[in-house]
Design a protein around this motif. Structure first.
Motif, PDB file in Angstrom:
ATOM      1  N   SER A   1       0.879  -1.179   0.000  1.00 21.89           N
ATOM      2  CA  SER A   1       0.000   0.000   0.000  1.00 21.89           C
ATOM      3  C   SER A   1       0.911   1.222   0.000  1.00 21.89           C
ATOM      4  N   GLY A   2       0.320   2.379   0.055  1.00 20.39           N
ATOM      5  CA  GLY A   2       1.140   3.580   0.103  1.00 20.39           C
ATOM      6  C   GLY A   2       0.346   4.805  -0.273  1.00 20.39           C
ATOM      7  N   GLY A   3       1.041   5.905  -0.447  1.00 24.98           N
ATOM      8  CA  GLY A   3       0.379   7.147  -0.810  1.00 24.98           C
ATOM      9  C   GLY A   3       1.292   8.338  -0.634  1.00 24.98           C
ATOM     10  N   MET A   4       0.660   9.500  -0.666  1.00 21.94           N
ATOM     11  CA  MET A   4       1.378  10.762  -0.496  1.00 21.94           C
ATOM     12  C   MET A   4       0.976  11.372   0.855  1.00 21.94           C
ATOM     13  N   PRO A   5       1.857  11.323   1.836  1.00 19.37           N
ATOM     14  CA  PRO A   5       1.512  11.833   3.169  1.00 19.37           C
ATOM     15  C   PRO A   5       1.033  13.287   3.166  1.00 19.37           C
TER      16      PRO A   5
ATOM     17  N   GLU B   1      -3.643  -0.716  -7.179  1.00 22.29           N
ATOM     18  CA  GLU B   1      -3.591  -1.668  -6.075  1.00 22.29           C
ATOM     19  C   GLU B   1      -2.549  -2.733  -6.401  1.00 22.29           C
ATOM     20  N   PRO B   2      -1.277  -2.454  -6.087  1.00 18.31           N
ATOM     21  CA  PRO B   2      -0.219  -3.414  -6.419  1.00 18.31           C
ATOM     22  C   PRO B   2      -0.451  -4.757  -5.724  1.00 18.31           C
ATOM     23  N   LYS B   3      -0.060  -5.820  -6.430  1.00 23.26           N
ATOM     24  CA  LYS B   3      -0.231  -7.184  -5.917  1.00 23.26           C
ATOM     25  C   LYS B   3       1.032  -7.997  -6.155  1.00 23.26           C
TER      26      LYS B   3
ATOM     27  N   VAL C   1       5.191  -2.007   2.943  1.00 15.18           N
ATOM     28  CA  VAL C   1       5.291  -3.440   2.672  1.00 15.18           C
ATOM     29  C   VAL C   1       4.883  -4.155   3.947  1.00 15.18           C
ATOM     30  N   ALA C   2       3.736  -4.834   3.891  1.00 10.27           N
ATOM     31  CA  ALA C   2       3.254  -5.601   5.035  1.00 10.27           C
ATOM     32  C   ALA C   2       3.609  -7.066   4.815  1.00 10.27           C
ATOM     33  N   VAL C   3       4.183  -7.701   5.839  1.00 12.18           N
ATOM     34  CA  VAL C   3       4.644  -9.079   5.753  1.00 12.18           C
ATOM     35  C   VAL C   3       3.929  -9.907   6.811  1.00 12.18           C
TER      36      VAL C   3
END
Length: 151
Positions: free
Chosen positions: A92-96, A105-107, A134-136
């Motif tokens: 996920s991510g974005g512009m703070p 939606e990267p996969k 990056v969630a693990v």
């Protein structure tokens, strides 16, 4: 005549609402125009937040350009350097400073072995400061690493 104060109060409110909206929009625009923090960590390898893993990212474009969908390689290792196989990885991510996420939606599309994972669907739609999370979910438990990019 006794309704005159209420009428004056209502008119003042009608004028105050647009003024407040314009002021809030101006403050929001000013926040978006600020440069990113000077001490921003731009490393592409780091320990996850709770120290369960070491994550690294390898963008598929160098330099990263806006408006182009591309892939990344994410690598997950244990703190002592062993590859983490068969982990669940989400991106996920974005512009703070803008308050919005990624436009895609990267996969993860493939596990490449040796703790490496192919991610497809990365896109950045404008220049500026971006974060990529990056969630693990792996054998040591769930953890996250956040990477900063300046485009």
């Amino acid at each position: 005549m006794h309704n005159l104060p209420n009428l004056i109060t209502r008119r003042r409110l009608l004028w105050a609402v647009p003024v407040v909206i314009v002021a809030a929009a101006g403050l929001g625009a000013a926040a978006m125009m600020q440069p990113p923090p000077a001490d921003l960590d731009l490393s592409l390898m780091k320990s996850t937040d709770h120290g369960h893993y070491v994550a690294s990212v390898e963008p598929g474009l160098s330099p990263i350009v806006t408006g182009t969908i591309h892939g990344w390689i994410v690598e997950i290792k244990t703190p002592d350097g062993k590859p983490v196989e068969h982990a669940e990885i989400s991106i996920s991510g974005g512009m703070p400073q803008h308050g919005h996420g990624l436009p895609t939606e990267p996969k993860v599309t493939a596990e490449l072995g040796r703790g490496r994972y192919q991610v497809e669907g990365m896109k950045f739609n404008m220049p500026g400061w971006w974060t990529v999370n990056v969630a693990v979910k792996g054998p040591a438990g769930p953890d996250t690493a956040t990477f900063n990019l300046i485009l």
